[in-house]
Design a protein around this motif. Structure first.
Motif, PDB file in Angstrom:
ATOM      1  N   GLY A  43       0.792  -1.222   0.000  1.00 11.13           N
ATOM      2  CA  GLY A  43       0.000   0.000   0.000  1.00 11.13           C
ATOM      3  C   GLY A  43       0.823   1.269   0.000  1.00 11.13           C
ATOM      4  N   LEU A  44       2.111   1.173   0.336  1.00 12.54           N
ATOM      5  CA  LEU A  44       2.986   2.347   0.324  1.00 12.54           C
ATOM      6  C   LEU A  44       3.161   2.839  -1.111  1.00 12.54           C
ATOM      7  CD1 LEU A  44       4.978   4.102   2.109  1.00 12.54           C
ATOM      8  CD2 LEU A  44       6.772   2.566   1.269  1.00 12.54           C
ATOM      9  N   VAL A  45       2.920   4.122  -1.354  1.00 12.89           N
ATOM     10  CA  VAL A  45       3.010   4.695  -2.700  1.00 12.89           C
ATOM     11  C   VAL A  45       4.357   5.382  -2.871  1.00 12.89           C
ATOM     12  CG1 VAL A  45       2.018   6.330  -4.349  1.00 12.89           C
ATOM     13  CG2 VAL A  45       0.518   5.001  -2.839  1.00 12.89           C
ATOM     14  N   VAL A  46       5.121   4.958  -3.877  1.00 13.81           N
ATOM     15  CA  VAL A  46       6.442   5.521  -4.131  1.00 13.81           C
ATOM     16  C   VAL A  46       6.600   5.737  -5.641  1.00 13.81           C
ATOM     17  CG1 VAL A  46       7.520   4.473  -2.109  1.00 13.81           C
ATOM     18  CG2 VAL A  46       7.465   3.210  -4.264  1.00 13.81           C
TER      19      VAL A  46
ATOM     20  N   CYS B 165       5.050   5.548 -10.904  1.00 13.11           N
ATOM     21  CA  CYS B 165       4.531   5.750  -9.558  1.00 13.11           C
ATOM     22  C   CYS B 165       3.477   4.686  -9.266  1.00 13.11           C
ATOM     23  CB  CYS B 165       3.927   7.147  -9.424  1.00 13.11           C
ATOM     24  SG  CYS B 165       3.340   7.543  -7.767  1.00 13.11           S
ATOM     25  N   GLY B 166       3.590   4.055  -8.112  1.00 10.40           N
ATOM     26  CA  GLY B 166       2.602   3.023  -7.795  1.00 10.40           C
ATOM     27  C   GLY B 166       2.673   2.605  -6.344  1.00 10.40           C
ATOM     28  N   ALA B 167       1.719   1.769  -5.964  1.00 16.56           N
ATOM     29  CA  ALA B 167       1.638   1.256  -4.604  1.00 16.56           C
ATOM     30  C   ALA B 167       2.335  -0.095  -4.526  1.00 16.56           C
ATOM     31  CB  ALA B 167       0.179   1.121  -4.168  1.00 16.56           C
ATOM     32  N   VAL B 168       2.997  -0.321  -3.408  1.00 16.15           N
ATOM     33  CA  VAL B 168       3.681  -1.595  -3.198  1.00 16.15           C
ATOM     34  C   VAL B 168       2.654  -2.721  -3.125  1.00 16.15           C
ATOM     35  CG1 VAL B 168       5.104  -2.946  -1.609  1.00 16.15           C
ATOM     36  CG2 VAL B 168       5.634  -0.531  -2.024  1.00 16.15           C
ATOM     37  N   ILE B 169       2.848  -3.745  -3.922  1.00 18.06           N
ATOM     38  CA  ILE B 169       1.989  -4.930  -3.901  1.00 18.06           C
ATOM     39  C   ILE B 169       2.646  -6.038  -3.096  1.00 18.06           C
ATOM     40  CG2 ILE B 169       0.887  -6.716  -5.297  1.00 18.06           C
ATOM     41  CD1 ILE B 169      -0.411  -3.983  -5.472  1.00 18.06           C
TER      42      ILE B 169
ATOM     43  N   LEU C 100       5.305  -2.880  -7.873  1.00 17.48           N
ATOM     44  CA  LEU C 100       4.408  -1.732  -7.720  1.00 17.48           C
ATOM     45  C   LEU C 100       3.210  -1.879  -8.648  1.00 17.48           C
ATOM     46  CD1 LEU C 100       6.968   1.260  -7.686  1.00 17.48           C
ATOM     47  CD2 LEU C 100       6.175  -0.160  -5.773  1.00 17.48           C
ATOM     48  N   GLU C 101       2.089  -1.306  -8.234  1.00 11.87           N
ATOM     49  CA  GLU C 101       0.871  -1.282  -9.055  1.00 11.87           C
ATOM     50  C   GLU C 101       0.476   0.167  -9.275  1.00 11.87           C
ATOM     51  OE1 GLU C 101      -3.126  -3.799  -8.900  1.00 11.87           O
ATOM     52  OE2 GLU C 101      -3.139  -2.195  -7.420  1.00 11.87           O
ATOM     53  N   ASP C 102       0.336   0.575 -10.562  1.00 14.51           N
ATOM     54  CA  ASP C 102      -0.046   1.964 -10.826  1.00 14.51           C
ATOM     55  C   ASP C 102      -1.559   2.124 -10.763  1.00 14.51           C
ATOM     56  OD1 ASP C 102      -1.125   1.046 -13.210  1.00 14.51           O
ATOM     57  OD2 ASP C 102       0.432   1.897 -14.481  1.00 14.51           O
ATOM     58  N   ARG C 103      -2.038   3.334 -11.012  1.00 18.61           N
ATOM     59  CA  ARG C 103      -3.470   3.616 -10.849  1.00 18.61           C
ATOM     60  C   ARG C 103      -4.322   2.945 -11.922  1.00 18.61           C
ATOM     61  NH1 ARG C 103      -5.140   8.326 -13.828  1.00 18.61           N
ATOM     62  NH2 ARG C 103      -3.460   9.192 -15.105  1.00 18.61           N
TER      63      ARG C 103
ATOM     64  N   GLU D  47       7.012  10.797  -1.312  1.00 19.29           N
ATOM     65  CA  GLU D  47       6.555  12.171  -1.109  1.00 19.29           C
ATOM     66  C   GLU D  47       7.638  13.170  -1.496  1.00 19.29           C
ATOM     67  OE1 GLU D  47       5.299  12.392   2.937  1.00 19.29           O
ATOM     68  OE2 GLU D  47       3.478  11.217   2.588  1.00 19.29           O
ATOM     69  N   GLY D  48       8.329  12.858  -2.597  1.00 19.90           N
ATOM     70  CA  GLY D  48       9.346  13.761  -3.130  1.00 19.90           C
ATOM     71  C   GLY D  48      10.722  13.613  -2.513  1.00 19.90           C
ATOM     72  N   ARG D  49      10.865  12.770  -1.478  1.00 20.43           N
ATOM     73  CA  ARG D  49      12.153  12.600  -0.819  1.00 20.43           C
ATOM     74  C   ARG D  49      12.773  11.265  -1.212  1.00 20.43           C
ATOM     75  NH1 ARG D  49      12.038  12.171   4.773  1.00 20.43           N
ATOM     76  NH2 ARG D  49       9.976  11.217   4.592  1.00 20.43           N
TER      77      ARG D  49
END
Length: 271
Positions: A26-29, A37-41, A50-53, A70-72
């Motif tokens: 669920g972590l989005v990176v 960009c996607g959420a950790v599966i 990762l899974e994108d939108r 978050e940009g970091r």
């Protein structure tokens, strides 16, 4: 003679330490090299998926400073091993019994007023009832309850529990319940006109259950007031039932009564 470090990189250009972040589901990176960009599966040895939108998956290596959160800049790492799992719960909140077989049905029974009541009880308490060997049947109203109880002939080895809608002192339902209650037959009820009202409004995304004028069919009036299709209340009920995931979606006045009936029917006197 002064000794100089062979590293002539200015301090402000040296790589700065970055935080390590567990790659929890669920972590989005963002992977900066591709902009993906996607959420950790899932996170496996050396890779993260990762899974994108749009629902597409992509696998990336777990490299130092390999992602943006978050940009970091961060370094994703495998999450720590999970501790002992908490006991699984049934929809009623009871501790689940893995691999438990349904018990042979008891002679005792629980009757509810209608089909919708039976479906809701099955949805939330079904696992518990099968483990206990309790069968739930419906009456299609309470007018015939006295004859049904007489035919059932409840006793120490065959207890009977009955759940009645709108069981309020002084009502017809209350008088019928009083007439059949005995040591081995327990009639309980909730204050709602219909079992629909026992579902919390918040679980359905409504502010509350509307008041329906006396003399008007309650389900039809509710559907009209809420803008639901009133010509097929059965379909509306199925949509309501899908929004019930567990006991948390039901009002306490119903929860307590159903638990009371299960305890009564499964008591040692009815085993």
């Amino acid at each position: 003679m002064r000794q100089y470090s062979p590293d002539l990189t200015p301090p402000w250009k040296k790589p700065q330490p970055v935080p390590e972040v567990p790659a929890e589901p669920g972590l989005v990176v963002e992977e900066p090299g591709t902009g993906y960009c996607g959420a950790v599966i899932r996170c496996e040895a050396g890779t993260v998926t990762l899974e994108d939108r749009f629902g597409k998956h992509r696998v990336f290596p777990l490299e130092p400073r390999g992602f943006l959160l978050e940009g970091r800049v961060v370094t994703l790492v495998r999450p720590p091993a999970a501790g002992p799992a908490r006991p699984a719960r049934t929809a009623s909140g009871s501790v689940a019994v893995p691999g438990a077989r349904a018990r042979v049905a008891r002679a005792g029974r629980i009757y509810v007023e209608g089909r919708h009541d039976a479906e809701l009880v099955e949805k939330v308490w079904g696992d518990d009832l099968r483990v206990e060997g309790v069968v739930v049947e419906y009456l299609e109203g309470v007018d015939d309850l006295p004859s049904i109880v007489a035919e059932f002939a409840p006793g120490p080895d065959a207890r009977l529990g009955v759940l009645v809608d709108h069981l309020v002192p002084g009502t017809k339902e209350w008088r019928i319940a009083q007439s059949v209650t005995s040591e081995h037959a327990l009639v309980v009820g909730h204050p709602y006109i219909d079992i629909w009202e026992a579902v919390k409004p918040a679980s359905l995304g409504i502010a509350g259950w509307p008041r329906v004028p006396h003399g008007q069919d309650w389900k039809t009036g509710v559907c009209r007031a809420l803008g639901w299709p009133s010509e097929n209340t059965g379909a509306v009920w199925q949509a309501i039932l899908k929004r019930v995931g567990s006991y948390k979606d039901l009002e306490p006045e119903l929860l307590g009564r159903v638990e009371e009936l299960i305890d009564f029917v499964t008591d040692s006197g009815g085993a």
